[in-house]
Design a protein around this motif. Structure first.
Motif, mmCIF file in Angstrom:
data_model
loop_
_atom_site.group_PDB
_atom_site.id
_atom_site.type_symbol
_atom_site.label_atom_id
_atom_site.label_comp_id
_atom_site.label_asym_id
_atom_site.label_seq_id
_atom_site.Cartn_x
_atom_site.Cartn_y
_atom_site.Cartn_z
ATOM 1 N N LEU A 43 0.801 -1.073 -0.015
ATOM 2 C CA LEU A 43 -0.067 -0.021 -0.041
ATOM 3 C C LEU A 43 0.925 1.180 0.091
ATOM 4 O O LEU A 43 0.460 2.341 -0.759
ATOM 5 C CB LEU A 43 -1.018 0.112 1.116
ATOM 6 C CG LEU A 43 -2.051 -1.052 1.227
ATOM 7 C CD1 LEU A 43 -2.801 -1.115 2.478
ATOM 8 C CD2 LEU A 43 -3.198 -0.524 0.241
ATOM 9 N N ARG A 44 2.120 1.174 0.848
ATOM 10 C CA ARG A 44 3.093 2.323 0.900
ATOM 11 C C ARG A 44 3.367 2.681 -0.838
ATOM 12 O O ARG A 44 3.495 3.818 -0.958
ATOM 13 C CB ARG A 44 4.053 2.063 1.498
ATOM 14 C CG ARG A 44 3.713 2.331 2.983
ATOM 15 C CD ARG A 44 4.838 1.824 3.972
ATOM 16 N NE ARG A 44 4.888 2.124 5.325
ATOM 17 C CZ ARG A 44 5.631 1.789 6.245
ATOM 18 N NH1 ARG A 44 6.591 0.689 6.068
ATOM 19 N NH2 ARG A 44 5.441 2.061 7.704
ATOM 20 N N SER A 45 3.621 1.513 -1.452
ATOM 21 C CA SER A 45 4.189 1.637 -2.792
ATOM 22 C C SER A 45 3.115 2.189 -3.745
ATOM 23 O O SER A 45 3.646 3.031 -4.621
ATOM 24 C CB SER A 45 4.824 0.222 -3.394
ATOM 25 O OG SER A 45 5.919 -0.167 -2.502
ATOM 26 N N ALA A 46 1.977 1.621 -3.435
ATOM 27 C CA ALA A 46 0.734 2.244 -4.089
ATOM 28 C C ALA A 46 0.560 3.611 -4.099
ATOM 29 O O ALA A 46 0.431 4.481 -5.215
ATOM 30 C CB ALA A 46 -0.542 1.626 -4.267
ATOM 31 N N ALA A 47 0.790 4.099 -2.774
ATOM 32 C CA ALA A 47 0.613 5.614 -2.397
ATOM 33 C C ALA A 47 1.689 6.325 -3.140
ATOM 34 O O ALA A 47 1.551 7.532 -3.750
ATOM 35 C CB ALA A 47 0.571 5.703 -0.876
ATOM 36 N N ASP A 48 3.010 5.832 -3.267
ATOM 37 C CA ASP A 48 4.200 6.656 -3.840
ATOM 38 C C ASP A 48 3.920 6.656 -5.225
ATOM 39 O O ASP A 48 4.076 7.534 -6.200
ATOM 40 C CB ASP A 48 5.536 5.852 -3.416
ATOM 41 C CG ASP A 48 5.772 5.964 -2.096
ATOM 42 O OD1 ASP A 48 5.158 6.625 -1.439
ATOM 43 O OD2 ASP A 48 6.658 5.227 -1.655
ATOM 44 N N LEU A 49 3.311 5.484 -5.918
ATOM 45 C CA LEU A 49 3.260 5.636 -7.445
ATOM 46 C C LEU A 49 2.151 6.563 -7.759
ATOM 47 O O LEU A 49 2.391 7.392 -8.812
ATOM 48 C CB LEU A 49 2.458 4.089 -7.773
ATOM 49 C CG LEU A 49 2.202 4.020 -9.234
ATOM 50 C CD1 LEU A 49 3.237 4.476 -10.348
ATOM 51 C CD2 LEU A 49 1.482 2.689 -9.658
#
Length: 265
Positions: free
Chosen positions: A22-28
């Motif tokens: 989810l952190r990676s999704a937020a960054d993307l």
């Protein structure tokens, strides 16, 4: 990348791994907000900013929630009459940061969100409120955070001075803005977008002062950095048109050539 990221978040059930996904999704989605804005798709920029917010909230990541508020705030600043909503988003993001332990990341994100408020005040021509917020709050946070690029906000002393430059130019105080701008070394900024904004504000300041050779020099540098962004930016094309309208014989060939390259004539 979007499909892979969404598939990963849906397919991950273990709590630590799901949180990281989810952190990676937020960054993307945060990166996509900037891309969509530069591509002129403000509707998609707002959509991905909201997705970044949702992913950050699901990850229960306070810093990324603040970054999502920063992204959403900038989307609202790009909308007509969106400044009041942007202030609300920024204040909510700052309040949420109370949950985070003291750190450079918390300081930088607080400062970045305060600058959203400053920009909103500037858009509404609340010059004195914007100046007061800078003096009483933002400068101190910038000094504490130092130069950096926490969550790609580029918050720090140099970026704060660029906001002061924008404020003074928009307020019609070109001379004051130029004095401040001359003290900023934008080469140290890790953001080409902020370098573009700086050169544009300097060019507009020189236009206000009717110092056309200096304005033209900054516009030519602006073209070198990103002619594509320059074409889409109404403030940049307006500055070129002003220079062309009052160009003297010595400077007219360069002004005309620039206007032709941008498709203005």
């Amino acid at each position: 990348m979007i499909l892979d990221t969404e598939a990963t978040t849906r397919g991950t059930t273990e709590a630590p791994d799901r949180r990281q996904a989810l952190r990676s999704a937020a960054d993307l989605y945060s990166l996509l907000r900037s891309y969509c804005r530069r591509a002129g798709r403000l509707d998609l920029a707002l959509l991905v900013a909201d997705r970044s917010r949702r992913a950050a909230e699901d990850a229960d990541d306070v810093i990324r929630r603040a970054a999502a508020a920063w992204n959403l705030g900038h989307c609202l600043l790009s909308q007509q009459d969106g400044s009041e909503a942007a202030i609300g988003i920024a204040r909510a993001g700052i309040a949420a940061l109370d949950e985070a332990p003291p750190s450079i990341h918390r300081t930088a994100m607080t400062g970045a969100l305060e600058l959203v408020h400053v920009t909103a005040d500037t858009q509404r021509r609340r010059w004195w409120q914007a100046r007061a917020r800078l003096e009483t709050c933002v400068f101190g946070l910038a000094d504490e955070a130092g130069e950096g690029n926490v969550m790609r906000t580029v918050f720090g002393p140099a970026n704060t001075r660029l906001h002061v430059l924008s404020l003074e130019v928009l307020a019609g105080e070109g001379a004051r803005g130029l004095r401040l701008g001359s003290k900023v070394d934008v080469r140290s900024l890790p953001s080409r977008e902020r370098q573009f904004t700086f050169l544009l504000d300097m060019a507009r300041g020189y236009c206000q002062r009717r110092e056309d050779p200096a304005a033209l020099a900054h516009l030519l540098e602006l073209e070198r950095i990103s002619a594509e962004d320059m074409i889409r930016n109404s403030a940049a094309t307006d500055a070129v048109t002003v220079l062309l309208d009052r160009a003297r014989p010595a400077g007219r060939p360069q002004a005309e050539a620039l206007a032709q390259r941008l498709g203005l004539v």
